[in-house]
Write an enzyme that holds these catalytic residues in place. Structure first.
Site: not given
Ligand code: NAP
Length: 492
Positions: A189, A265, A299, A396, A398
């Site tokens: 997904k 992650e 991240c 964060e 971002f």
């Molecule tokens: P996010 O809101 O957690 O979303 C990530 C993914 O999860 C999206 O595809 C999102 O879809 C989906 N999602 C959200 N709620 C969900 C649920 N209840 N069930 C299943 N899927 C769900 O994160 P983001 O803001 O897009 O990305 C940034 C974050 O990712 C930052 O905190 C960054 O540090 C972290 N990150 C970590 C790494 C690592 O390797 N540690 C790498 C890259 C990014 P929707 O957008 O539709 O909600």
């Protein structure tokens, strides 16, 4: 408005399930149950494509396809899976520019960064194609004369991956490559903002001969529903998630219901320490690389600059000179260093961090406002006199903001650096050999950069401590999370 000039043979607007492109109601392709979602270019607001927006039934069908494909895929010998993964790698490398164009169009990062991302993504596919052949077991000296003891590694089964928008190719490759190498099948997904990159990777997987059902891509804007279906279905053996810590915790709770395997992650809050014995010019170079790549939306971006009081002013002014020279613009234009942020909410978060810091005494060294290009462009920013009462010291950001805090001595620097529940990446600059050992051992982070601001590579384990996650991606360890150990005791 639409980006009507896009002619990219990797562009697909349908989902990829069971080896079929589904969702185009105007053709004889299979229908999907829901509508379509517009993917907009964050640089221009123009329409890039309208993509299938899947519902529950479609996800269940994808799980069923992955489930059916699992038995024949795991039966292949590792060398056969390795050949197919290598072919997928070759497809990515041969199509670097085309895939990079899709990343920039839907995500916004400069095209040079997108090209680097495709190469980075491909490196995981190549690495795990090789690792597939090295998934060794053990023969253990027996505990009784008539027993023989073997330990093997088996694929966990169907894996569901959930990934964010900031690295739409690499985050998928880091999960799908080790899963496929181990003999698992995948339902992916992608983030709703960036499904086109995931679908383009499926086009290349199909061309490479990866069998139907082994890799499925299910774009949906209903992430709650997707989370519920993927965590709740017992045919899915494992969830591999990259994203925010808040969503990671939700998924962990949901997986508890059927004790599903889980890799996480999650978010970071990376400190970037500059000691008084550092080479300041090198530190500034590393700071720019770490902070402003992908407009600060990674991240592992430095989130807090902790600088020894005696060099803080000099570091801030050298950094500001570099930051002022960064060229902001549409990522498709050569020479651009920083593209737009992903959306308006991201800009508002950056603004709120800056406003909060300034209201509590921080000083603006450069930037600090929306860029004159408008939209979601933001000026690269440096703040000084930041302290830990400010939001920016804990959350964060971002975005392209470098907040500078000062410390008096090494003990205080370590204490400040570790004062967070995040533990993904940390950086420090020192030319002292003794300090290198003391500081690298004291930092509670899964990844530590010494005298460098760039740490990502397929050969090393990537992952966080504390609330930054569980498990590691890349390296020889990255495949193990997709396997179960089995011990066989044989009486002779
Ligand atoms: P996010 O809101 O957690 O979303 C990530 C993914 O999860 C999206 O595809 C999102 O879809 C989906 N999602 C959200 N709620 C969900 C649920 N209840 N069930 C299943 N899927 C769900 O994160 P983001 O803001 O897009 O990305 C940034 C974050 O990712 C930052 O905190 C960054 O540090 C972290 N990150 C970590 C790494 C690592 O390797 N540690 C790498 C890259 C990014 P929707 O957008 O539709 O909600």
């Amino acid at each position: 408005m639409s980006d009507s000039t896009i002619e990219n043979p990797l562009l697909r607007s349908q989902a990829y399930i069971g080896g079929e492109w589904v969702g185009d109601s105007s053709s004889n392709q299979k229908r999907v149950s829901t509508g379509r979602v517009s993917i907009l270019n964050p640089a221009t607001g123009a329409l890039v494509a309208e993509v299938s927006d899947l519902g529950r039934e479609d996800l269940l069908r994808a799980i069923q396809c992955a489930h059916q494909a699992f038995a024949p895929w795991r039966r292949l010998v590792a060398g056969q899976r390795a050949v197919l993964l290598r072919a997928w790698y070759d497809e990515l490398i041969q199509n670097v520019e085309l895939l990079a164009e899709i990343i920039t169009l839907e995500q916004g990062k400069p095209i040079t960064e997108s090209i680097a991302e495709v190469r980075y993504a491909a490196s995981f596919i190549e690495w795990f194609a090789e690792e597939a052949k090295r998934l060794y077991g053990e023969i253990v000296p027996p505990h009784l004369p008539d027993k023989r003891v073997l330990v093997t590694r088996q694929p966990v089964g169907v894996v569901a991956t959930i990934t964010p928008w900031n690295f739409p190719a690499a985050m998928i490759a880091r999960k799908v490559a080790p899963a496929l190498a181990a003999g698992c099948t995948v339902v992916a997904k992608p983030a709703p903002q960036t499904p086109l990159t995931a679908l383009a990777m499926a086009v290349l997987a199909e061309r490479a001969g990866i069998p139907a059902g082994v890799f499925n891509v299910v774009p949906t804007t209903d992430s709650e529903m997707a989370g519920e279906v993927l965590t709740g279905d017992v045919r899915v053996s494992k969830i591999s998630f990259t994203g925010s810590t808040a969503v990671g915790k939700k998924l962990m709770q949901a997986c508890a219901g059927n004790l599903k395997r889980l890799s996480l992650e999650l978010g970071g809050n990376a400190p970037f320490l500059v000691f008084d014995d550092a080479n300041l010019d090198e530190a500034v170079k590393g700071a720019v690389a770490s902070k402003y790549r992908n407009a600060g939306q990674t991240c592992v971006c430095a989130n807090r600059f902790l600088v020894h009081r005696s060099v803080a002013e000099s570091f801030a002014s050298k950094l500001a000179i570099e930051v002022r020279s960064l060229r902001v613009g549409n990522g498709m234009m050569r020479g651009v260093d920083q593209g737009p942020l992903i959306n308006e909410a991201a800009v508002r978060k950056v603004e709120s961090h800056i406003q909060d810091a300034i209201s509590k005494g921080a000083q603006l060294v450069c930037g600090g406002n929306r860029h004159s290009l408008g939209g979601t462009y933001f000026s690269p920013t440096v703040l000084s006199h930041v302290d830990r009462t400010m939001l920016i010291a804990h959350e964060e950001t971002f975005g392209p903001v470098a907040p500078i805090m000062t410390f008096e001595n090494e003990a205080e620097a370590i204490e400040l650096a570790n004062d967070t529940r995040a533990g993904l990446a940390a950086y420090f600059y020192t030319q002292s050999y003794e300090r290198f050992w003391r500081v690298s051992e004291a930092l509670d982070y899964g990844i530590v950069g010494h005298n460098t601001g760039l740490i990502s590579t397929e050969i090393a384990p990537f992952g966080g401590m504390k609330e930054s996650g569980m498990g590691r991606e890349g390296s020889r360890h990255g495949i193990l999370d997709y396997t179960e150990l089995k011990y066989i005791c044989s009486q002779i």
